[in-house]
Design a protein around this motif. Structure first.
Motif, mmCIF file in Angstrom:
data_model
loop_
_atom_site.group_PDB
_atom_site.id
_atom_site.type_symbol
_atom_site.label_atom_id
_atom_site.label_comp_id
_atom_site.label_asym_id
_atom_site.label_seq_id
_atom_site.Cartn_x
_atom_site.Cartn_y
_atom_site.Cartn_z
ATOM 1 N N ALA A 1 -7.351 -0.683 -4.782
ATOM 2 C CA ALA A 1 -6.748 -0.465 -3.413
ATOM 3 C C ALA A 1 -7.696 -0.034 -2.560
ATOM 4 O O ALA A 1 -7.516 0.157 -1.124
ATOM 5 N N GLN B 1 -6.026 -9.876 3.705
ATOM 6 C CA GLN B 1 -5.953 -8.079 3.549
ATOM 7 C C GLN B 1 -5.124 -7.490 4.541
ATOM 8 O O GLN B 1 -4.914 -7.782 5.793
ATOM 9 N N GLY C 1 -2.966 -4.664 0.394
ATOM 10 C CA GLY C 1 -4.532 -4.726 0.045
ATOM 11 C C GLY C 1 -4.989 -6.168 0.264
ATOM 12 O O GLY C 1 -4.413 -6.946 1.076
#
Lengths: 116, 111
Positions: A108, B37, B42
């Protein structure tokens, strides 16, 4: 399926000091690659360092080094002598080496703040 | 060598429209991968092309498609755009080695 975990959403460090970013991963494969990428604000993703799982020696690139613990499935990034230009999002990524799959599996990310 | 280039860099589209993004890899690189993205999800793998063939595909709906040309340039297409498709789309190229080199991305905004 493989997973990558970065448990630190944000880290800060004083300029010129050392900081370590954590990354753990889960896989049943024995052969793979691990990467750290850097993404500065509004700028493109840059490869910082790579590690082949079959190599016991930890990779080093100038001020950047990794601590690769295969049994623990841990892959941390150490930045020495931190500079203002190191401020960025840092992503840990995994890639299988057991087939022709070039897919990167990402963590992440950790936002690194450098304090002047 | 010139790096990976992506065009356009910014794009604003309306829901329901379609869009095509382009990626030119580093000279000599035959593999091109695409990633989406977003702040919420993410980085997610879309697909990878090698020598004009799709080798791998991520878990995205069929509205997302791509192709690769004989000169290794690649395009991705998103049809029937949704608000959730707003993202930075990254292209990466690779040789037979293992590093992927990324382009600057295309920022897509769907209104």
């Amino acid at each position: 399926a493989q997973t990558v975990t970065q448990s630190q959403p944000e880290m800060s460090v004083q300029e010129a000091e050392t900081v370590t970013l954590s990354c753990t991963y889960d896989t049943s494969e024995s052969d793979y690659y691990l990467f750290w990428y850097k993404q500065p604000p509004s700028r493109q993703m840059i490869l910082v360092i790579r590690q082949e799982a079959y190599k016991q020696q930890n990779a080093t690139e100038n001020r950047f080094s990794v601590n690769f613990q295969k049994a623990a499935k841990s892959f941390s990034l150490k930045i020495s002598d931190s500079q203002l230009g190191d401020a960025a999002m840092y992503f840990c990524a995994y890639r299988s080496a057991e087939d022709s799959n070039y897919q990167l599996i990402w963590g992440a990310g950790t936002k690194l703040i450098i304090k002047p | 060598k010139a790096g990976v280039t992506q065009t356009p860099r910014y794009l604003i589209k309306t829901r329901g429209q379609q869009v095509t993004l382009s990626c030119s890899p580093i000279s000599g690189h035959r593999s091109v991968s695409w990633y989406q993205q977003t702040p919420g999800q993410g980085l997610q793998f879309l697909f990878e092309y090698f020598s004009e063939t799709q080798r791998n595909k991520g878990n995205f709906p069929g509205r997302f498609s791509g192709r690769q040309f004989s000169n290794s340039r690649s395009e991705m297409n998103v049809s029937t755009l949704e608000l959730g498709d707003s993202a930075l789309y990254l292209c990466a190229s690779s040789s037979h080695f293992n590093e992927q080199y990324f382009g600057p991305g295309t920022r897509l905004t769907v209104t």
